[in-house]
Each structure stands twice: as structure tokens, then as C-alpha cells.
Write a protein that holds these residues in place. Structure first.
Motif, PDB file in Angstrom:
ATOM      1  N   UNK A 190      26.210 -75.118  -9.867  1.00 56.77           N
ATOM      2  CA  UNK A 190      26.646 -74.666 -11.263  1.00 56.77           C
ATOM      3  C   UNK A 190      28.108 -75.463 -11.066  1.00 56.77           C
ATOM      4  N   UNK A 191      28.753 -75.211  -9.669  1.00 59.55           N
ATOM      5  CA  UNK A 191      30.288 -76.123  -9.861  1.00 59.55           C
ATOM      6  C   UNK A 191      30.294 -77.387  -9.676  1.00 59.55           C
ATOM      7  N   UNK A 192      29.408 -77.758  -8.396  1.00 62.75           N
ATOM      8  CA  UNK A 192      28.863 -78.792  -7.513  1.00 62.75           C
ATOM      9  C   UNK A 192      28.385 -79.782  -8.849  1.00 62.75           C
ATOM     10  N   UNK A 220      35.266 -65.520  -9.951  1.00 68.60           N
ATOM     11  CA  UNK A 220      35.467 -63.803 -10.650  1.00 68.60           C
ATOM     12  C   UNK A 220      35.996 -63.076  -8.960  1.00 68.60           C
ATOM     13  N   UNK A 221      37.128 -61.987  -8.300  1.00 70.37           N
ATOM     14  CA  UNK A 221      36.508 -61.504  -7.127  1.00 70.37           C
ATOM     15  C   UNK A 221      36.562 -59.805  -7.427  1.00 70.37           C
ATOM     16  N   UNK A 273      34.857 -56.458  -7.954  1.00 70.68           N
ATOM     17  CA  UNK A 273      33.727 -56.292  -7.284  1.00 70.68           C
ATOM     18  C   UNK A 273      31.530 -56.445  -7.690  1.00 70.68           C
ATOM     19  N   UNK A 274      32.278 -56.628  -9.259  1.00 71.73           N
ATOM     20  CA  UNK A 274      30.482 -56.306  -9.958  1.00 71.73           C
ATOM     21  C   UNK A 274      30.718 -58.476  -9.849  1.00 71.73           C
ATOM     22  N   UNK A 275      31.220 -59.296  -8.930  1.00 74.94           N
ATOM     23  CA  UNK A 275      31.008 -60.963  -8.559  1.00 74.94           C
ATOM     24  C   UNK A 275      30.408 -60.387  -7.101  1.00 74.94           C
ATOM     25  N   UNK A 276      29.465 -60.875  -7.022  1.00 78.34           N
ATOM     26  CA  UNK A 276      28.508 -60.090  -5.439  1.00 78.34           C
ATOM     27  C   UNK A 276      28.005 -61.029  -5.067  1.00 78.34           C
ATOM     28  N   UNK A 277      28.518 -61.818  -5.703  1.00 75.23           N
ATOM     29  CA  UNK A 277      27.920 -63.692  -4.464  1.00 75.23           C
ATOM     30  C   UNK A 277      27.993 -64.699  -4.717  1.00 75.23           C
ATOM     31  N   UNK A 278      29.687 -65.060  -5.240  1.00 80.89           N
ATOM     32  CA  UNK A 278      30.718 -65.629  -5.000  1.00 80.89           C
ATOM     33  C   UNK A 278      31.273 -65.713  -3.561  1.00 80.89           C
ATOM     34  N   UNK A 279      31.477 -64.886  -2.664  1.00 82.00           N
ATOM     35  CA  UNK A 279      31.917 -64.856  -1.093  1.00 82.00           C
ATOM     36  C   UNK A 279      31.079 -65.538  -0.916  1.00 82.00           C
ATOM     37  N   UNK A 280      29.469 -65.139  -0.882  1.00 77.70           N
ATOM     38  CA  UNK A 280      28.312 -66.027   0.154  1.00 77.70           C
ATOM     39  C   UNK A 280      28.479 -67.319  -0.281  1.00 77.70           C
ATOM     40  N   UNK A 321      29.976 -69.026 -13.609  1.00 73.52           N
ATOM     41  CA  UNK A 321      29.429 -67.913 -14.209  1.00 73.52           C
ATOM     42  C   UNK A 321      28.634 -66.613 -12.558  1.00 73.52           C
ATOM     43  N   UNK A 322      29.615 -67.409 -11.644  1.00 67.69           N
ATOM     44  CA  UNK A 322      29.242 -65.897 -10.928  1.00 67.69           C
ATOM     45  C   UNK A 322      29.220 -64.513 -11.196  1.00 67.69           C
TER      46      UNK A 322
END
Length: 253
Positions: free
Chosen positions: A195-197, A209-210, A212-219, A182-183
């Protein structure tokens, strides 16, 4: 799902049969208000893959990209640093505009699946329109020198029995997911992580998601990967997850 009963009481038997039929119908294919219960198929029917074999601790991380050019590369860099191979599902219209990122995905050894070309809800399209959209995407990937693409994730994960049959008829397999980060909602790094673990299991296909709308995934990703490695999980592409394995199946009527 098989049910075997030997009962002498006629009414009880009828009640059991009705109950069994209800569970079976619900388990075959259920879509309502966006809730999808995808299933594996038999050899004679279309299939939707949402999970590989549960035995072992192998999982497949997947990333959808439909727009933007700022989030994809940092995520790809992180995956390379961590030695993690994944499957990217790309909208071909996005891939067409970002051939350099597509090349990077290929060069790093990741798998590419399609999300069609226009990213339209296939449930709203006629059979011929669905095929046209997929074939148009196929042409784009060929021009970008992507190896044979035979996995597809329908736009927004929307599908029904008709859509799955159409896709299956032209040689593609629909890939859904078993765990949703749900990123895309940007609920916070901690929430994405939990949500994952808190829901992961062997054989799971995990949705990220990769775009630009998924702003927190990279972190969120570094800690997610670290924790999963610490729990003994290994990472493979979707194709590797389901290759040469016997999976549970139900026929989609």
C-alpha cells in the motif's frame, strides 16, 4: 486550475465551459461517503494539506495515536534506530493518560500534531463545540510541555468546508494524507507494505497508526523504511515538508 479557450462555434464553447466547470467544482472540494479530495488553499482561504512539493524525494511519515499503550513505544524505538523523524498526531485525551510516551516522542525529535481532545467527528459538532474540543486539547499539550501545536488531523480524517474554516479561524492547519497504509485494517504485513511502496512519490504524506488496534504496523515498518531509503527517499516532519515551499493551490469556497 485555469482554462483558456478561443472558439468560434458557440455550442462547442458552451460544452467546453460546462465540462471545465464540472472538473473545477470536483477538484475544489469533494466529500462523499468518506472519500475526501483535500486541497491546498490560497492565502485568502482555509487549507487542507495532503502533499508537499513533488520535486525531490522527501516524504513525511505520520502516525495517529488515539488509544492503547503497547504499540507506540516499539514503533518509536524503531524510528530512533532507523534515524527517522516523523509527525505524531495525538488525541489529547490519550496524551493526558500517557505523558511518558509523549515525552519520549518529544525527546526523540518528532513533531506532534493534535487530533483534538475527545476524538469526535467534527462534522457532527457545532462550530463552538469544535473550537472547545481543540482548545481543550491545546491546554493538555501545554501542560505536557509540547511546543506550539498548529497542525491538526481531524478524527477519522472527516471534514467538510465548514469544519476546515472553523479550524483555520483559530490558527490551525488541517493535515490529511496522500498515501494510506490502511494498517488499521490489519490486512497483513505484505499488504501494508505494498500500500505504501506502490503508491509513494516525492512530497507524499503517509498515514500510519500507532494505536493498539494497528497490530501489524510495527512488523511492516522495518522493510518499508529500508525500501524507501533504498529508493533514495528521505524522511522529514510535516512542517519541514511544507516549509518555505510553493505549492499548488485552489480556493475553498
Amino acid at each position: 486550475m485555469n482554462f483558456f479557450y478561443i472558439l468560434s462555434a458557440k455550442r462547442v464553447k458552451q460544452a467546453i465551459i460546462i465540462l471545465a466547470a464540472s472538473f473545477f467544482t470536483a477538484g475544489i472540494f469533494y466529500i462523499e461517503q468518506g472519500n475526501i479530495a483535500p486541497v491546498f488553499s490560497t492565502d485568502n482561504g482555509p487549507r487542507v494539506i495532503y502533499k508537499g512539493p513533488k520535486s525531490g524525494k522527501t516524504i513525511a511519515l505520520t502516525f495517529d495515536i488515539t488509544w492503547g499503550d503497547t504499540k507506540a513505544l516499539p514503533i518509536i524505538d524503531l524510528l530512533k534506530k532507523e534515524g527517522v523523524q516523523t509527525t505524531f498526531f495525538l488525541s489529547a485525551s490519550w496524551a493526558e493518560r500517557h505523558p511518558d510516551i509523549v515525552k519520549r516522542i518529544i525527546d526523540d525529535g518528532h513533531e506532534i500534531g493534535t487530533m483534538g481532545y475527545n476524538y469526535e467527528n467534527y462534522m457532527d459538532l457545532e462550530d463552538a463545540q469544535i473550537k472547545k474540543d481543540i482548545y481543550r486539547a491545546q491546554d493538555v499539550f501545554k501542560k505536557l510541555q509540547v511546543k506550539t501545536v498548529n497542525l491538526i488531523r481531524t478524527p477519522d480524517g472527516n471534514f467538510d468546508k465548514r469544519v476546515v474554516r472553523v479550524i483555520d479561524s483559530i490558527g490551525y492547519t488541517v493535515v490529511h494524507w496522500g498515501v494510506d497504509s490502511n494498517d488499521w485494517r490489519n490486512p497483513g504485513v505484505q499488504k501494508i507494505t505494498s500500500n505504501v511502496l506502490e503508491n509513494i512519490d516525492g512530497g507524499d504524506i503517509v498515514l500510519f497508526h500507532a494505536s493498539d488496534s494497528a497490530k501489524q504496523t510495527e512488523v511492516a515498518l522495518p522493510n518499508i523504511i529500508k525500501e524507501l531509503k533504498g529508493k533514495g527517499y528521505s524522511f522529514v516532519t510535516v512542517s519541514d515538508l511544507i516549509a518555505n515551499t510553493k505549492v499548488q493551490s485552489k480556493k475553498v469556497e
